[in-house]
Design a protein around this motif. Structure first.
Motif, mmCIF file in Angstrom:
data_model
loop_
_atom_site.group_PDB
_atom_site.id
_atom_site.type_symbol
_atom_site.label_atom_id
_atom_site.label_comp_id
_atom_site.label_asym_id
_atom_site.label_seq_id
_atom_site.Cartn_x
_atom_site.Cartn_y
_atom_site.Cartn_z
ATOM 1 N N ASN A 56 111.628 -67.839 -74.954
ATOM 2 C CA ASN A 56 110.675 -66.860 -75.488
ATOM 3 C C ASN A 56 110.056 -66.055 -74.362
ATOM 4 O O ASN A 56 109.743 -66.593 -73.303
ATOM 5 C CB ASN A 56 109.568 -67.548 -76.280
ATOM 6 N N VAL A 57 109.888 -64.767 -74.613
ATOM 7 C CA VAL A 57 109.294 -63.869 -73.619
ATOM 8 C C VAL A 57 108.210 -63.043 -74.303
ATOM 9 O O VAL A 57 108.451 -62.454 -75.362
ATOM 10 C CB VAL A 57 110.362 -62.898 -73.050
ATOM 11 N N GLN A 58 107.036 -63.024 -73.695
ATOM 12 C CA GLN A 58 105.974 -62.156 -74.207
ATOM 13 C C GLN A 58 106.231 -60.731 -73.738
ATOM 14 O O GLN A 58 106.241 -60.451 -72.536
ATOM 15 C CB GLN A 58 104.619 -62.639 -73.672
ATOM 16 N N LEU A 59 106.449 -59.832 -74.679
ATOM 17 C CA LEU A 59 106.676 -58.437 -74.304
ATOM 18 C C LEU A 59 105.330 -57.757 -74.025
ATOM 19 O O LEU A 59 104.311 -58.103 -74.609
ATOM 20 C CB LEU A 59 107.422 -57.710 -75.422
ATOM 21 N N SER A 60 105.356 -56.774 -73.136
ATOM 22 C CA SER A 60 104.114 -56.113 -72.715
ATOM 23 C C SER A 60 103.588 -55.116 -73.742
ATOM 24 O O SER A 60 102.412 -54.776 -73.723
ATOM 25 C CB SER A 60 104.362 -55.365 -71.409
ATOM 26 N N GLY A 61 104.476 -54.648 -74.629
ATOM 27 C CA GLY A 61 104.062 -53.612 -75.573
ATOM 28 C C GLY A 61 104.103 -52.214 -74.976
ATOM 29 O O GLY A 61 103.790 -51.236 -75.636
ATOM 30 N N LYS A 62 104.503 -52.121 -73.706
ATOM 31 C CA LYS A 62 104.596 -50.804 -73.064
ATOM 32 C C LYS A 62 106.018 -50.266 -73.214
ATOM 33 O O LYS A 62 106.989 -51.013 -73.098
ATOM 34 C CB LYS A 62 104.272 -50.904 -71.573
ATOM 35 N N GLY A 63 106.097 -48.973 -73.427
ATOM 36 C CA GLY A 63 107.411 -48.369 -73.559
ATOM 37 C C GLY A 63 107.324 -46.861 -73.495
ATOM 38 O O GLY A 63 106.264 -46.296 -73.198
ATOM 39 N N THR A 64 108.449 -46.218 -73.769
ATOM 40 C CA THR A 64 108.496 -44.757 -73.802
ATOM 41 C C THR A 64 109.242 -44.322 -75.065
ATOM 42 O O THR A 64 110.039 -45.087 -75.625
ATOM 43 C CB THR A 64 109.223 -44.182 -72.563
ATOM 44 N N ILE A 65 108.986 -43.077 -75.484
ATOM 45 C CA ILE A 65 109.680 -42.536 -76.657
ATOM 46 C C ILE A 65 111.134 -42.263 -76.275
ATOM 47 O O ILE A 65 111.405 -41.475 -75.367
ATOM 48 C CB ILE A 65 109.016 -41.232 -77.136
ATOM 49 N N TYR A 66 112.051 -42.933 -76.970
ATOM 50 C CA TYR A 66 113.489 -42.714 -76.742
ATOM 51 C C TYR A 66 113.978 -41.577 -77.637
ATOM 52 O O TYR A 66 114.755 -40.719 -77.216
ATOM 53 C CB TYR A 66 114.235 -44.005 -77.041
ATOM 54 N N SER A 67 113.511 -41.581 -78.889
ATOM 55 C CA SER A 67 113.831 -40.526 -79.838
ATOM 56 C C SER A 67 112.822 -40.618 -80.976
ATOM 57 O O SER A 67 112.149 -41.645 -81.107
ATOM 58 C CB SER A 67 115.256 -40.697 -80.374
#
Ligand SMILES: [Zn+2]
Length: 138
Positions: free
Chosen positions: A50-61
Motif C-alpha cells: 500500500n502507498v499513500q498517494l500525495s493527491g498532487k497532480g497535473t491536468i492531463y486532459s
C-alpha cells in the motif's frame, strides 16, 4: 438508471476513496490506483504494497460536461451548476485518475495545470451520501 454502485461495493472501496491509497506492484514497481487484483502495467504482479498517494497532480486532459451529457449519478449536479469540468489527472506517483475539477480558474483549465485532491460529496444513492475525491487548482 446508469452505473449502480451498491452499498457493499461502495464500502469496500472506502479506503481508496477516502484516503487515496494506491498499491505498488512488487513485480514492476509501478503504482496502481484504484487498486487492482493484477497489476495493470505488467499484467503479472499480484502482490502489492500500500502507498499513500500525495493527491498532487497535473491536468492531463479534460472535458466540459454540459446539460444532458452527464451520467445519471452526476445529473443533480449538472442541474444545479450547469456545465462543469471533468479531467484526467496525472498523479505525481504515476497513475491517472478521472475526477471532477472544482473551483476552475475563470480563464479556464489548461493542460499541465497543477491540481490537488480535495475530499468532497460525490452523489447520493439509496439514501447514502457517497464521498470521494475531486481536484482543485493547486
Ligand atoms: Zn506490475
Amino acid at each position: 438508471m446508469g452505473a449502480h454502485i451498491s452499498i457493499p461495493m461502495y464500502q469496500r472501496a472506502v479506503p481508496q476513496r477516502y484516503r487515496l491509497i494506491g498499491q505498488r506492484c512488487q513485480s514492476c514497481g509501478r503504482i496502481n490506483f484504484p487498486p487492482k487484483a493484477v497489476c495493470k502495467y505488467c499484467l503479472q504482479g499480484t502482490t502489492f504494497e500500500n502507498v499513500q498517494l500525495s493527491g498532487k497532480g497535473t491536468i492531463y486532459s479534460y472535458t466540459i460536461i454540459a446539460g444532458g451529457g452527464a451520467p445519471p449519478e452526476f445529473a443533480a449536479e449538472a442541474r444545479c451548476k450547469g456545465s462543469y469540468p471533468v479531467a484526467i489527472i496525472q498523479l505525481e506517483e504515476g497513475p491517472r485518475v478521472i475526477a471532477q475539477v472544482v473551483n476552475p480558474p475563470e480563464e479556464g483549465i489548461t493542460i499541465g495545470m497543477p491540481v490537488r485532491a480535495v475530499f468532497r460529496k460525490i452523489y447520493e444513492e439509496e439514501g447514502v451520501t457517497r464521498y470521494g475525491f475531486k481536484f482543485s487548482p493547486a
